[in-house]
Every structure is written in structure tokens, then in C-alpha cells.
Motif scaffolding. Sequence first.
Motif, PDB file in Angstrom:
ATOM      1  N   TRP A  91       0.850   6.996  -6.621  1.00 21.38           N
ATOM      2  CA  TRP A  91      -0.201   8.012  -6.748  1.00 21.38           C
ATOM      3  C   TRP A  91       0.374   9.416  -6.534  1.00 21.38           C
ATOM      4  O   TRP A  91       0.085  10.348  -7.280  1.00 21.38           O
ATOM      5  CB  TRP A  91      -1.318   7.725  -5.753  1.00 21.38           C
ATOM      6  CG  TRP A  91      -2.360   8.795  -5.714  1.00 21.38           C
ATOM      7  CD1 TRP A  91      -2.541   9.715  -4.745  1.00 21.38           C
ATOM      8  CD2 TRP A  91      -3.344   9.071  -6.713  1.00 21.38           C
ATOM      9  NE1 TRP A  91      -3.582  10.555  -5.069  1.00 21.38           N
ATOM     10  CE2 TRP A  91      -4.094  10.174  -6.279  1.00 21.38           C
ATOM     11  CE3 TRP A  91      -3.671   8.496  -7.928  1.00 21.38           C
ATOM     12  CZ2 TRP A  91      -5.138  10.708  -7.009  1.00 21.38           C
ATOM     13  CZ3 TRP A  91      -4.718   9.041  -8.657  1.00 21.38           C
ATOM     14  CH2 TRP A  91      -5.435  10.123  -8.188  1.00 21.38           C
ATOM     15  N   HIS A 110       1.003  -1.776 -11.373  1.00 21.39           N
ATOM     16  CA  HIS A 110       1.501  -0.516 -10.820  1.00 21.39           C
ATOM     17  C   HIS A 110       3.004  -0.359 -11.066  1.00 21.39           C
ATOM     18  O   HIS A 110       3.485   0.747 -11.310  1.00 21.39           O
ATOM     19  CB  HIS A 110       1.186  -0.422  -9.322  1.00 21.39           C
ATOM     20  CG  HIS A 110      -0.237  -0.098  -9.048  1.00 21.39           C
ATOM     21  ND1 HIS A 110      -1.187  -1.065  -8.829  1.00 21.39           N
ATOM     22  CD2 HIS A 110      -0.882   1.089  -8.994  1.00 21.39           C
ATOM     23  CE1 HIS A 110      -2.366  -0.491  -8.640  1.00 21.39           C
ATOM     24  NE2 HIS A 110      -2.200   0.820  -8.732  1.00 21.39           N
ATOM     25  N   GLU A 159       0.826  -1.214   0.000  1.00 19.05           N
ATOM     26  CA  GLU A 159       0.000   0.000   0.000  1.00 19.05           C
ATOM     27  C   GLU A 159       0.850   1.250   0.000  1.00 19.05           C
ATOM     28  O   GLU A 159       0.513   2.234  -0.645  1.00 19.05           O
ATOM     29  CB  GLU A 159      -0.952  -0.005   1.211  1.00 19.05           C
ATOM     30  CG  GLU A 159      -2.094  -1.007   1.099  1.00 19.05           C
ATOM     31  CD  GLU A 159      -2.939  -0.799  -0.156  1.00 19.05           C
ATOM     32  OE1 GLU A 159      -3.328   0.343  -0.460  1.00 19.05           O
ATOM     33  OE2 GLU A 159      -3.168  -1.798  -0.859  1.00 19.05           O
ATOM     34  N   GLN A 160       1.967   1.208   0.731  1.00 16.62           N
ATOM     35  CA  GLN A 160       2.855   2.367   0.742  1.00 16.62           C
ATOM     36  C   GLN A 160       3.349   2.673  -0.672  1.00 16.62           C
ATOM     37  O   GLN A 160       3.370   3.829  -1.091  1.00 16.62           O
ATOM     38  CB  GLN A 160       4.043   2.131   1.674  1.00 16.62           C
ATOM     39  CG  GLN A 160       5.012   3.299   1.705  1.00 16.62           C
ATOM     40  CD  GLN A 160       6.283   3.005   2.483  1.00 16.62           C
ATOM     41  OE1 GLN A 160       6.536   1.863   2.855  1.00 16.62           O
ATOM     42  NE2 GLN A 160       7.072   4.025   2.725  1.00 16.62           N
ATOM     43  N   CYS A 161       3.715   1.647  -1.410  1.00 20.23           N
ATOM     44  CA  CYS A 161       4.208   1.849  -2.775  1.00 20.23           C
ATOM     45  C   CYS A 161       3.116   2.378  -3.687  1.00 20.23           C
ATOM     46  O   CYS A 161       3.366   3.234  -4.538  1.00 20.23           O
ATOM     47  CB  CYS A 161       4.773   0.536  -3.327  1.00 20.23           C
ATOM     48  SG  CYS A 161       6.357   0.108  -2.610  1.00 20.23           S
ATOM     49  N   LYS A 162       1.891   1.865  -3.530  1.00 20.27           N
ATOM     50  CA  LYS A 162       0.786   2.383  -4.343  1.00 20.27           C
ATOM     51  C   LYS A 162       0.549   3.861  -4.047  1.00 20.27           C
ATOM     52  O   LYS A 162       0.285   4.654  -4.953  1.00 20.27           O
ATOM     53  CB  LYS A 162      -0.487   1.582  -4.091  1.00 20.27           C
ATOM     54  CG  LYS A 162      -0.501   0.234  -4.763  1.00 20.27           C
ATOM     55  CD  LYS A 162      -1.818  -0.465  -4.545  1.00 20.27           C
ATOM     56  CE  LYS A 162      -1.807  -1.839  -5.166  1.00 20.27           C
ATOM     57  NZ  LYS A 162      -3.046  -2.573  -4.914  1.00 20.27           N
ATOM     58  N   ASN A 163       0.641   4.232  -2.765  1.00 22.78           N
ATOM     59  CA  ASN A 163       0.480   5.635  -2.397  1.00 22.78           C
ATOM     60  C   ASN A 163       1.596   6.486  -2.999  1.00 22.78           C
ATOM     61  O   ASN A 163       1.356   7.616  -3.453  1.00 22.78           O
ATOM     62  CB  ASN A 163       0.446   5.797  -0.877  1.00 22.78           C
ATOM     63  CG  ASN A 163      -0.843   5.283  -0.273  1.00 22.78           C
ATOM     64  OD1 ASN A 163      -1.861   5.179  -0.936  1.00 22.78           O
ATOM     65  ND2 ASN A 163      -0.795   4.928   1.005  1.00 22.78           N
ATOM     66  N   LEU A 167       5.344  -2.974  -5.434  1.00 21.36           N
ATOM     67  CA  LEU A 167       4.251  -2.725  -6.376  1.00 21.36           C
ATOM     68  C   LEU A 167       3.838  -4.006  -7.089  1.00 21.36           C
ATOM     69  O   LEU A 167       4.683  -4.827  -7.445  1.00 21.36           O
ATOM     70  CB  LEU A 167       4.675  -1.687  -7.420  1.00 21.36           C
ATOM     71  CG  LEU A 167       4.883  -0.259  -6.909  1.00 21.36           C
ATOM     72  CD1 LEU A 167       5.534   0.599  -7.984  1.00 21.36           C
ATOM     73  CD2 LEU A 167       3.566   0.355  -6.483  1.00 21.36           C
ATOM     74  N   ASP A 168       2.527  -4.146  -7.324  1.00 21.60           N
ATOM     75  CA  ASP A 168       2.045  -5.275  -8.125  1.00 21.60           C
ATOM     76  C   ASP A 168       2.468  -5.032  -9.570  1.00 21.60           C
ATOM     77  O   ASP A 168       2.915  -3.939  -9.918  1.00 21.60           O
ATOM     78  CB  ASP A 168       0.522  -5.435  -7.983  1.00 21.60           C
ATOM     79  CG  ASP A 168      -0.245  -4.211  -8.481  1.00 21.60           C
ATOM     80  OD1 ASP A 168      -0.060  -3.823  -9.651  1.00 21.60           O
ATOM     81  OD2 ASP A 168      -1.024  -3.649  -7.694  1.00 21.60           O
TER      82      ASP A 168
END
Length: 185
Positions: free
Chosen positions: A8, A39, A1-5, A35-36
Motif C-alpha cells: 500500500w 498482492h 499484514e506488514q507486507c500488505k502495508n 504477500l498472498d
Amino acid sequence: EQCKNLAWEADCFLLTYQYKKALSVMLLAEEIGGLDPVHRFYNLVHLLETSKNLSLPIAELKKLMEKLEPYKTVQEIGGSKSMVLYWEAKLLGSQGDNHTALLRMQEALACQQTGVPRYYDGTYYGALIDYYRLTGRMSEARQTMVRWKEAAKGDFIDEKSYQILTDGKLSFSEGNLDAAWDTFQ
């Protein structure tokens, strides 16, 4: 989640043309490595685009391109092959190899598919027309311009304005200054 943020956050910096901030955030997301695949692909594409906008050395851009290379065969990410080919063409073109760039761009448009991630059609058509122009193939550029106008989906003002700009540059390159002037007006 940190990487997705972080991804973004980098996108937000890109939208406001804060390339250095975006680059540092994207590099941090890449360094963390959480990241997946989708992303990560976007992050790498944005890294390459931002690095090119910041005029980083070609050696660094090539290293980023190597990281994108495996995504040419990733079936789960529809459109990744065409996007990688697009960026290959852009890098080749920036090095003055417009003929090879044209081949990559032709392949990118030919293998483009719906799905995420995806550039809108104008990105491919516009770049293809530019490489036809830069290699002196005006007839093919004009034919591609006609196909693009026929294939345009909807009346989105950004694509329409991109078409007009591309058409004007093409008319200018063809030596038709009056048509170019009328188009730009």
C-alpha cells in the motif's frame, strides 16, 4: 499484514511519482515474502513498471519478467495472463522488437477478462494501436481505434483523453497533419 502495508505504501509513492522510494518499499515487501498471490502479483507488476520508469538495465527488467511468467496460468487471479502479456509487449517494444510486441499485445487484448487484477480497456487498446502504428499497419490501427471507441465503457474523462491522444498520434502517423492538429486541440 506488514507486507500488505508495504505494498500500500509503495502504491502511494507511485501515485506521487516517487519511483525510487516506491521501488525500495516494493523490494522490501518482496524480500519479506509474506504477500498472498494477488498482492504479490500486483507488487511484481508495480516493480516491473517502476523499474522501467527508472530505466533500469534490460537484464534486471527481464529478471522481473521471469518472476511474472508463472502468473500467465494462474486462474485464481483473473486478468493476470493479459497483464503479463501486456508487460512482455512493453519490454519487447522498448528493445525495438515491435513486431513481437504487437503479437503479445494482440494476445493480451484477446484474453483480457473481467476480475481483479485488471487494467482498464484503454491500456490494451492504446498499446495495441501504438504497436500497429509502429509496425506500419495503419489500417488495423484505425480499425482498432474505432472498436475502442465503440467498446468504451462510460464517459470517464481519463479514458476519453487517452483516446483523443491516441487518435491524434495515429492521424499524425497517417500523415494527416490537419486532423492530428484538430484532434490535439
